[in-house]
Scaffold this active site. Structure first.
Site, mmCIF file in Angstrom:
data_model
loop_
_atom_site.group_PDB
_atom_site.id
_atom_site.type_symbol
_atom_site.label_atom_id
_atom_site.label_comp_id
_atom_site.label_asym_id
_atom_site.label_seq_id
_atom_site.Cartn_x
_atom_site.Cartn_y
_atom_site.Cartn_z
ATOM 1 C CB ALA A 142 12.537 1.155 9.768
ATOM 2 N N GLY A 143 12.142 -2.002 8.393
ATOM 3 C CA GLY A 143 12.443 -3.410 8.775
ATOM 4 C C GLY A 143 11.374 -3.938 9.784
ATOM 5 C CG ASP A 200 13.821 -6.351 6.328
ATOM 6 O OD1 ASP A 200 15.172 -6.010 6.379
ATOM 7 O OD2 ASP A 200 13.067 -5.536 5.981
ATOM 8 C CG ASP A 228 6.107 -8.255 10.092
ATOM 9 O OD1 ASP A 228 5.252 -8.379 9.164
ATOM 10 O OD2 ASP A 228 6.821 -7.475 10.206
#
Length: 393
Positions: free
Chosen positions: A312-313, A274, A248
């Site tokens: 967080a992910g 994720d 990402d």
């Protein structure tokens, strides 16, 4: 009479490579032909001219926590289905639901809901990420809920999933860690090394015990150092390990992704999201298990508590990962498709049905335009997102 659809003119990514001016024929929920040869049953079929487009197999996400404002840890089928449908619209036609650290009783209840969706065919299984992870590398998991991987507790969660447990992430250096890896391997459940503070030797021991996956490699584990290579080197170098990568642009620098991909190779890499509940949504605040997450500019971080500020992910969807792998990382499209489809399908034991465009397999596919933007998604022969241009009849 079973409906037939012919998709023609596109570049089609098949196991043997890219076919120019290719053709895929779908009959009911199955692929009956894929390639350049004239497919059987073309007469009377609906025709879709996809000249200038790409057709790739539907994506398989083996590590995703939620999307569309919903979480797999929410405990309801409605929330889980919202997340599933959000990612389907972005090309993920096969989904494994990942949980977040909670009490064993809460996780068992969540597993009950998710196992029903697995039995119905909405999910491909369950991934337990936590609570058997290191407090030193807990990331977005609530530290006070963590526990050592006692094999009896691991077995309890696996049994609560009623055959739907596909993977458990754990820290093998913790008491009971190696015994739990052996238990999982013997039970046919993937043992994944992640959220770990292990060193090189401990990671090697986990591999020998039966671990086969590295949970989001580089993230939530000791860094790769020249005199202390840690788990990263052990996981990258062993041919038995498939490494998860979150592509990402936030979790991994492009040079690190290139390093991992070149070392592990296309056969041992699985791109994952994720993703948490904010995937497919705008910035704001969202739940992640028992915690709150702030999303700013598409990056999710824990809002408060002892782990405040931790990533967080992600808010990633796999169509974005596909485009980034081609346009930023400059990876060959065949390798990208293996990492997004074939490899995770193989690991999950569903490669006989999904992961590639071959006769007899499910008609799960994604259509991209020449700029690698998603324009179509088909699952089981039905359009989730239908391309706008149709020719023939």
């Amino acid at each position: 009479m079973v409906e037939r659809t012919v998709l023609s003119g596109a570049r089609v990514v098949l196991p043997g490579g890219v076919v120019e001016d290719g053709r895929v024929t779908v009959e009911g929920r199955r692929v009956v032909d894929a390639g350049t040869a004239s497919p059987r049953g073309q007469e009377g079929a609906a025709a879709l001219d996809l000249t200038g487009h790409w057709i790739v197999p539907g994506f398989v996400d083996m590590h995703v926590h939620g999307g569309g404002g919903a979480s797999f840890s929410g405990g309801t089928a409605e929330e889980a289905l919202t997340a599933i449908h959000t990612h389907r619209a972005h090309g993920t036609t096969t989904t494994v639901a990942s949980t977040v650290t909670g009490s064993l009783d809460d996780l068992a209840r969540q597993a009950g809901v998710l196992s029903e969706l697995t039995e119905q065919g909405d999910l491909a299984g369950i991934h337990f990420e936590g609570p058997f992870i290191s407090s030193h590398r807990c990331g977005a998991h609530q530290p006070e809920l963590l526990r050592d991987p006692d094999p009896a507790d691991v077995r309890k969660l696996v049994e609560a999933a009623r055959g739907a447990a596909k993977m458990v992430t754990l820290a093998p250096e913790l008491p009971g860690g190696l015994d739990s890896v052996r238990l999982l391997a013997e039970s046919g459940v993937i043992a994944a090394v992640g959220h770990t503070d292990s060193d090189y030797d401990a990671a090697q021991e986990a591999i020998e015990a039966g671990a086969t996956v590295a949970t989001h490699l580089f993230n939530a584990m000791p860094s790769l150092l020249h005199r202390a290579p840690g788990p990263i080197a052990a996981l990258l170098e062993d041919e038995r390990i498939t490494v998860e990568l979150i592509n990402d642009g936030t979790h991994l620098h492009p040079s690190i992704l290139e390093l991992a991909f070149s070392r592990a190779g296309a056969a041992r890499t699985a791109f994952i999201t994720d993703a948490m509940g904010a995937a497919g949504m705008s910035d704001g605040q969202y739940p992640l298990g028992p915690m709150r997450v702030d999303v700013t500019d598409g990056v999710a971080r824990i809002a408060d508590g002892p782990t405040a500020g931790a990533i967080a992910g992600s808010t990633l969807t796999l169509d974005t990962a596909f485009k980034r792998a081609l346009t930023v990382d400059k990876l060959p499209v065949e390798d990208v498709v293996r990492a997004l489809s074939a490899n995770p399908a193989r690991l999950l034991g569903v490669a006989d049905r999904v992961g590639s465009l071959e006769p007899g397999k499910d008609a799960d596919l994604v259509v991209f335009d020449a700029s690698y933007d998603l324009v179509g998604v088909m699952r089981h022969g039905e359009w989730i997102v239908k391309p706008a241009t149709i020719s023939g009849g």
